[in-house]
Design a protein around this motif. Structure first.
Motif, PDB file in Angstrom:
ATOM      1  N   UNK A 144      17.397 -24.608 -49.591  1.00 25.18           N
ATOM      2  CA  UNK A 144      17.544 -23.152 -49.424  1.00 25.18           C
ATOM      3  C   UNK A 144      16.239 -22.437 -49.779  1.00 25.18           C
ATOM      4  N   UNK A 145      15.651 -22.841 -50.894  1.00 25.43           N
ATOM      5  CA  UNK A 145      14.394 -22.222 -51.338  1.00 25.43           C
ATOM      6  C   UNK A 145      13.291 -22.484 -50.322  1.00 25.43           C
ATOM      7  N   UNK A 146      13.143 -23.743 -49.899  1.00 28.21           N
ATOM      8  CA  UNK A 146      12.059 -24.102 -48.989  1.00 28.21           C
ATOM      9  C   UNK A 146      12.277 -23.515 -47.592  1.00 28.21           C
ATOM     10  N   UNK A 147      13.526 -23.317 -47.187  1.00 24.87           N
ATOM     11  CA  UNK A 147      13.797 -22.677 -45.901  1.00 24.87           C
ATOM     12  C   UNK A 147      13.271 -21.253 -45.866  1.00 24.87           C
ATOM     13  N   UNK A 148      13.537 -20.492 -46.942  1.00 20.45           N
ATOM     14  CA  UNK A 148      12.991 -19.123 -47.028  1.00 20.45           C
ATOM     15  C   UNK A 148      11.467 -19.144 -47.052  1.00 20.45           C
ATOM     16  N   UNK A 149      10.930 -20.129 -47.766  1.00 19.67           N
ATOM     17  CA  UNK A 149       9.478 -20.247 -47.872  1.00 19.67           C
ATOM     18  C   UNK A 149       8.858 -20.526 -46.504  1.00 19.67           C
ATOM     19  N   UNK A 150       9.461 -21.408 -45.728  1.00 21.91           N
ATOM     20  CA  UNK A 150       8.946 -21.721 -44.396  1.00 21.91           C
ATOM     21  C   UNK A 150       8.951 -20.484 -43.504  1.00 21.91           C
ATOM     22  N   UNK A 151      10.030 -19.704 -43.555  1.00 22.72           N
ATOM     23  CA  UNK A 151      10.100 -18.483 -42.750  1.00 22.72           C
ATOM     24  C   UNK A 151       8.968 -17.526 -43.095  1.00 22.72           C
ATOM     25  N   UNK A 152       8.693 -17.389 -44.369  1.00 22.81           N
ATOM     26  CA  UNK A 152       7.633 -16.475 -44.808  1.00 22.81           C
ATOM     27  C   UNK A 152       6.259 -16.975 -44.383  1.00 22.81           C
ATOM     28  N   UNK A 153       6.018 -18.268 -44.506  1.00 24.01           N
ATOM     29  CA  UNK A 153       4.714 -18.827 -44.125  1.00 24.01           C
ATOM     30  C   UNK A 153       4.496 -18.761 -42.617  1.00 24.01           C
ATOM     31  N   UNK A 154       5.554 -18.907 -41.845  1.00 22.38           N
ATOM     32  CA  UNK A 154       5.423 -18.762 -40.394  1.00 22.38           C
ATOM     33  C   UNK A 154       5.079 -17.325 -40.008  1.00 22.38           C
ATOM     34  N   UNK A 155       5.571 -16.393 -40.785  1.00 19.81           N
ATOM     35  CA  UNK A 155       5.330 -14.979 -40.500  1.00 19.81           C
ATOM     36  C   UNK A 155       3.917 -14.552 -40.883  1.00 19.81           C
ATOM     37  N   UNK A 156       3.325 -15.178 -41.920  1.00 21.97           N
ATOM     38  CA  UNK A 156       2.039 -14.738 -42.447  1.00 21.97           C
ATOM     39  C   UNK A 156       1.110 -15.938 -42.582  1.00 21.97           C
ATOM     40  N   UNK A 157       0.094 -15.996 -41.743  1.00 20.75           N
ATOM     41  CA  UNK A 157      -0.782 -17.169 -41.732  1.00 20.75           C
ATOM     42  C   UNK A 157      -1.782 -17.196 -42.876  1.00 20.75           C
ATOM     43  N   UNK A 158      -1.812 -16.154 -43.716  1.00 17.42           N
ATOM     44  CA  UNK A 158      -2.728 -16.158 -44.848  1.00 17.42           C
ATOM     45  C   UNK A 158      -2.107 -16.805 -46.090  1.00 17.42           C
ATOM     46  N   UNK A 159      -0.905 -17.344 -45.948  1.00 15.45           N
ATOM     47  CA  UNK A 159      -0.202 -17.961 -47.070  1.00 15.45           C
ATOM     48  C   UNK A 159      -0.292 -19.485 -46.995  1.00 15.45           C
ATOM     49  N   UNK A 160      -0.627 -20.125 -48.109  1.00 13.78           N
ATOM     50  CA  UNK A 160      -0.635 -21.581 -48.237  1.00 13.78           C
ATOM     51  C   UNK A 160       0.166 -21.966 -49.476  1.00 13.78           C
ATOM     52  N   UNK A 161       0.609 -23.230 -49.524  1.00 12.85           N
ATOM     53  CA  UNK A 161       1.462 -23.687 -50.620  1.00 12.85           C
ATOM     54  C   UNK A 161       0.818 -24.836 -51.379  1.00 12.85           C
ATOM     55  N   UNK A 162       0.886 -24.742 -52.708  1.00  4.70           N
ATOM     56  CA  UNK A 162       0.502 -25.844 -53.584  1.00  4.70           C
ATOM     57  C   UNK A 162       1.776 -26.489 -54.141  1.00  4.70           C
ATOM     58  N   UNK A 163       1.871 -27.800 -54.004  1.00  4.29           N
ATOM     59  CA  UNK A 163       3.029 -28.543 -54.496  1.00  4.29           C
ATOM     60  C   UNK A 163       2.555 -29.551 -55.544  1.00  4.29           C
ATOM     61  N   UNK A 164       3.124 -29.452 -56.759  1.00  5.43           N
ATOM     62  CA  UNK A 164       2.797 -30.382 -57.841  1.00  5.43           C
ATOM     63  C   UNK A 164       4.091 -31.043 -58.300  1.00  5.43           C
ATOM     64  N   UNK A 165       4.187 -32.366 -58.140  1.00  2.00           N
ATOM     65  CA  UNK A 165       5.450 -33.078 -58.403  1.00  2.00           C
ATOM     66  C   UNK A 165       5.357 -33.953 -59.646  1.00  2.00           C
ATOM     67  N   UNK A 166       6.542 -34.140 -60.309  1.00  2.00           N
ATOM     68  CA  UNK A 166       6.593 -34.838 -61.597  1.00  2.00           C
ATOM     69  C   UNK A 166       7.888 -35.663 -61.684  1.00  2.00           C
ATOM     70  N   UNK A 167       7.925 -36.531 -62.684  1.00  2.00           N
ATOM     71  CA  UNK A 167       9.137 -37.312 -63.006  1.00  2.00           C
ATOM     72  C   UNK A 167       9.434 -37.175 -64.483  1.00  2.00           C
ATOM     73  N   UNK A 168      10.601 -37.711 -64.883  1.00  3.96           N
ATOM     74  CA  UNK A 168      10.837 -37.813 -66.324  1.00  3.96           C
ATOM     75  C   UNK A 168      10.107 -39.056 -66.829  1.00  3.96           C
ATOM     76  N   UNK A 169      10.278 -39.385 -68.131  1.00  5.85           N
ATOM     77  CA  UNK A 169       9.483 -40.450 -68.747  1.00  5.85           C
ATOM     78  C   UNK A 169      10.129 -41.822 -68.640  1.00  5.85           C
TER      79      UNK A 169
END
Length: 784
Positions: free
Chosen positions: A542-567
């Motif tokens: 749901x979150x990423x769907x809204x994000x995709x719509x916004x990025x398609x609308x505005x080409x000046x937007x880019x996304x940084x993704x930083x992923x993690x795990x537990x220990x």
């Protein structure tokens, strides 16, 4: 036109007898030249040359024709002069100037090649400037003013508030010189019919022309006025200042003497009469001339031209101050920035700018019209108005009426008479655009400016003015676009420029050039994963769907993704798992149409936990869940090598303040949860900790946000108890966020007990789920 002089003589003047000997003929011509009877002298020199060609005869004839501004004959006789072996450099200089006055710029090179001189031998002639001025784009057309010009000399148009035109003219009958009379060094007029031996024309008078086109003389009450010109009104007092040459033979009994022009002023009556004329206090008609008055009522100054002692040279421009009682101050010379060794004349002030005519400043030819800026009482930055305001002939008496219409006088080719009055019609409108930075300072360097006409796509040339403004000539009744860019700053695009229906001749614009805030964080959030999994949960989609719509609308937007795990599990395994989680986010967005290069991925395995649940340390599952995450940061303007335009589709009053932009973007994405509590409890439930972690992440990445907390209870229990419970619930949320690193100064909490329920359980029966919705702390994000 420039200098008015009367010479009176009691000598007899006869027609030159054809039987006079050559020497007597030359002596007679020399005498006429000495008496400044130039037209007659030129005629006699011509007769003498026809009898016997001589260098000095040709030169004297050339000088006489030059003085009376007979440019065709002047060129012809200087051409004869330089044909003699005795010809000097100064003769060639006069020959070149005569050629330029006739518009023979193309013949200059041929003249120089025959002379043995080069352009460098004539420093008094700025050939490069002349070429530049004559090659300039004509932004205006000069049209003769209907019903004003005659076959004589007409000049110096002024208009009063009713639209009545005033001008000076020497119109009348031309008669050959039969006797010595009054000689005037300009084109002037006398009501009695007397004329000037200078050029065989009558003297000047001031004429007034009403709206019906009828022109009548404006009579001065000075009975000895031989010449009246240069209408200069002072409307507030109903006065008019004017130049006059007086026939003082009635009061002077000398045999020969020179009379200089003076300025008088009197009351202008409705009957076309000037009464109560008084002399300007600086008049000194036997010593120096004073002429061309202009009244600047706003500044309390009278400007004029004079050859009084102490000037720079020739006729200089001066001003005197005046008060309400017409007490005049001492004359102030406008200084060497304006005045030259030659003559300056016809001053006029409009909007703080001085316009005047000069033969001393470099120009196109003859007398040219110039402008000068006024700053703190000092005039500087003299500029030639260029072609077509100036021609190779004499151009003078520039004037702007109260309705903005402009006029000038000129003896250029193609006129009806000797001097004609022209209306300046705009062929182009003028664009004046200021580009200011965020501190309000004009930006003048490293600007790339492109201007085009909308319907033809034709590129329009722009230029930079001395003050840094952008200027261009715009076709009337057309639409235009403008683009301005500078490295590191937002590009400016304006497609609203139009001259359709534009009043006046100038289209003014002011733009703000804002520095690009590269890497501006717009939004942030966290998505979570199940143990040992990398697939996206429904909430994450749901979150990423809204994000995709916004990025398609505005080409000046880019996304940084930083992923993690537990220990739990090994470092190697966890690093690979975090990579899969990052790629899952990327794959989802790419499938929605987002270009892969707009997504930056990073993964750190178990290296960056949000709590202390390290290897081997026992922790509840909800704390491990906090570490199994992908942090998302949406950035605007990420590419530091890219030139961005201001984002469209947003109402930005000030491009230097982008907070409305980021607030609007983030509102499309941020969903702030309510935090719910167990009955009679104020402890944060484990399932809400990830919700608050997401909120704290947003707060830490968007420092302009404030968070408002409101604590509530259900409606069971008494009011006092519920108020305290609501306070503990609001404070519990605040304390949790502070522990997560949010600055307490950005948080505000209040509590309302049971006074603001979602469901009013006091008037109706409620289920346990409805009571649960009342037991809450509401979170509201606000811009700073």
């Amino acid at each position: 036109m420039k200098k008015y002089v009367l010479i009176f003589s009691l000598l007899c003047t006869c027609m030159v007898s054809p039987v006079l000997g050559q020497n007597r003929l030359l002596k007679y011509a020399d005498k006429q030249l000495g008496l400044e009877n130039y037209a007659h002298a030129a005629e006699v020199y011509t007769q003498a040359y026809q009898r016997k060609p001589r260098y000095t005869t040709a030169k004297n004839a050339a000088q006489a024709f030059t003085t009376i501004q007979d440019y065709n004959n002047s060129f012809e006789w200087w051409e004869k002069t330089v044909a003699f072996a005795e010809a000097e450099r100064t003769d060639y200089s006069a020959y070149l100037q005569a050629a330029l006055k006739l518009g023979k710029l193309s013949e200059v090179e041929d003249i120089l090649s025959k002379s043995g001189f080069t352009e460098a031998d004539f420093p008094e002639l700025d050939f490069d400037l002349i070429r530049k001025l004559q090659a300039g784009t004509a932004r205006v057309a000069l049209l003769p003013v209907d019903g004003v010009n005659s076959d004589g000399s007409d000049q110096g148009l002024k208009l009063d508030e009713s639209g009545t035109k005033y001008f000076s003219s020497d119109r009348g009958t031309i008669t050959p010189t039969q006797k010595k009379g009054i000689r005037l060094d300009a084109k002037n007029s006398l009501p009695s019919g007397d004329k000037s031996n200078f050029n065989e024309r009558p003297f000047f008078q001031i004429y007034q022309q009403s709206e019906d086109g009828e022109a009548t003389t404006l009579q001065s009450d000075l009975t000895d006025a031989a010449h009246v010109a240069d209408f200069a009104p002072m409307p507030s007092k109903g006065l008019v200042f004017y130049t006059v040459l007086r026939d003082v033979r009635k009061i002077k009994k000398k045999r020969a003497y020179t009379i200089q022009p003076e300025i008088y002023f009197g009351t202008l009556g409705d009957n076309g009469q000037i009464s109560g004329s008084r002399p300007f206090p600086l008049n000194n008609f036997t010593v120096n001339g004073i002429q061309n008055p202009f009244v600047d009522e706003q500044a309390g100054r009278i400007y004029f031209a004079s050859d009084m002692a102490g000037g720079v040279g020739g006729f200089d421009l001066y001003y005197v101050t005046f008060d309400q009682d017409l007490n005049f101050g001492s004359p102030v010379n406008l200084g060497p920035g304006v005045n030259t060794l030659e003559d300056e004349s016809h001053p006029f002030i409009k909007a703080g700018k001085l316009y005047f005519s000069s033969k001393g400043h470099p120009g196109v030819g003859g007398m040219d019209i110039f402008s000068a800026d006024q700053n703190g009482g000092v005039f500087s930055d003299v500029q030639n108005l260029g072609v077509p305001f100036n021609s190779t002939r004499d151009d003078f008496a520039f004037y702007v009426a109260s309705d903005g219409k402009r006029y000038l006088s000129s003896d250029r080719e193609g006129g009806l008479g000797m001097d004609d009055i022209y209306f300046i019609q705009d062929l182009y409108k003028i664009l004046l655009a200021k580009v200011l930075d965020c501190d309000g300072v004009i930006v003048a360097e490293n600007l790339d400016v492109r201007l085009g006409q909308a319907n033809t796509r034709q590129i329009v040339e722009t230029r930079r003015l001395g003050n840094g403004e952008i200027s261009a000539d715009l076709e009337p009744e057309q639409d235009f676009w403008l683009q301005i860019s500078k490295p590191g700053f937002f590009s400016i695009k304006d497609s609203s420029l139009t001259t359709i229906g534009l009043e006046g001749d100038t289209l003014r614009r002011e733009y703000r050039l804002a520095r690009i805030p590269y890497g501006l964080q717009v939004w942030s959030d966290i998505v979570y994963y199940d143990l040992d999994k990398s697939y996206l949960k429904t909430q994450a989609e749901d979150i990423l769907g809204k994000l995709a719509d916004l990025m398609l609308k505005h080409d000046f937007l880019n996304l940084k993704v930083t992923s993690h795990t537990d220990a739990r599990a090994s470092d190697v395994y966890n690093e690979r798992l975090s990579e899969k989680r990052a790629k899952a986010v990327s794959d989802f967005l790419v499938a929605k149409g987002i270009a892969p290069e707009r997504i930056t991925l990073a993964w750190f395995g178990e290296e960056q936990p949000v709590n202390d649940c390290g290897d081997g340390k026992p922790c509840p599952e909800n704390l491990h869940q906090q570490n199994r995450r992908s942090e998302l940061i949406l950035e605007a303007f990420s590419d530091r090598n890219k030139q961005y335009s201001l984002p469209s589709g947003f109402e930005l009053e000030d491009p230097c303040d982008l907070s409305p932009l980021t607030d609007l973007l983030s509102k499309e994405l941020i969903t702030v949860p309510n935090i719910y509590f167990d009955f009679d409890k104020a402890a944060i439930r484990p399932q809400h900790q990830t919700d608050l972690d997401r909120v704290s992440f947003v707060m830490k990445t968007k420092e302009n946000l404030q968070l408002y907390l409101a604590g509530h209870t259900d409606q069971r229990g008494n009011e006092a108890y519920n108020m305290k419970l609501a306070e503990r619930r609001a404070k519990a949320v605040m304390d949790y966020l502070v522990r997560q690193g949010v600055d307490a100064s950005r948080l505000k909490y209040e509590w309302f007990g049971k006074s603001r329920p979602i469901h009013d359980c006091g008037t109706k029966a409620c289920t346990e789920a409805m009571h649960q919705e009342n037991r809450r702390t509401e979170l509201i994000l606000k811009g700073n």
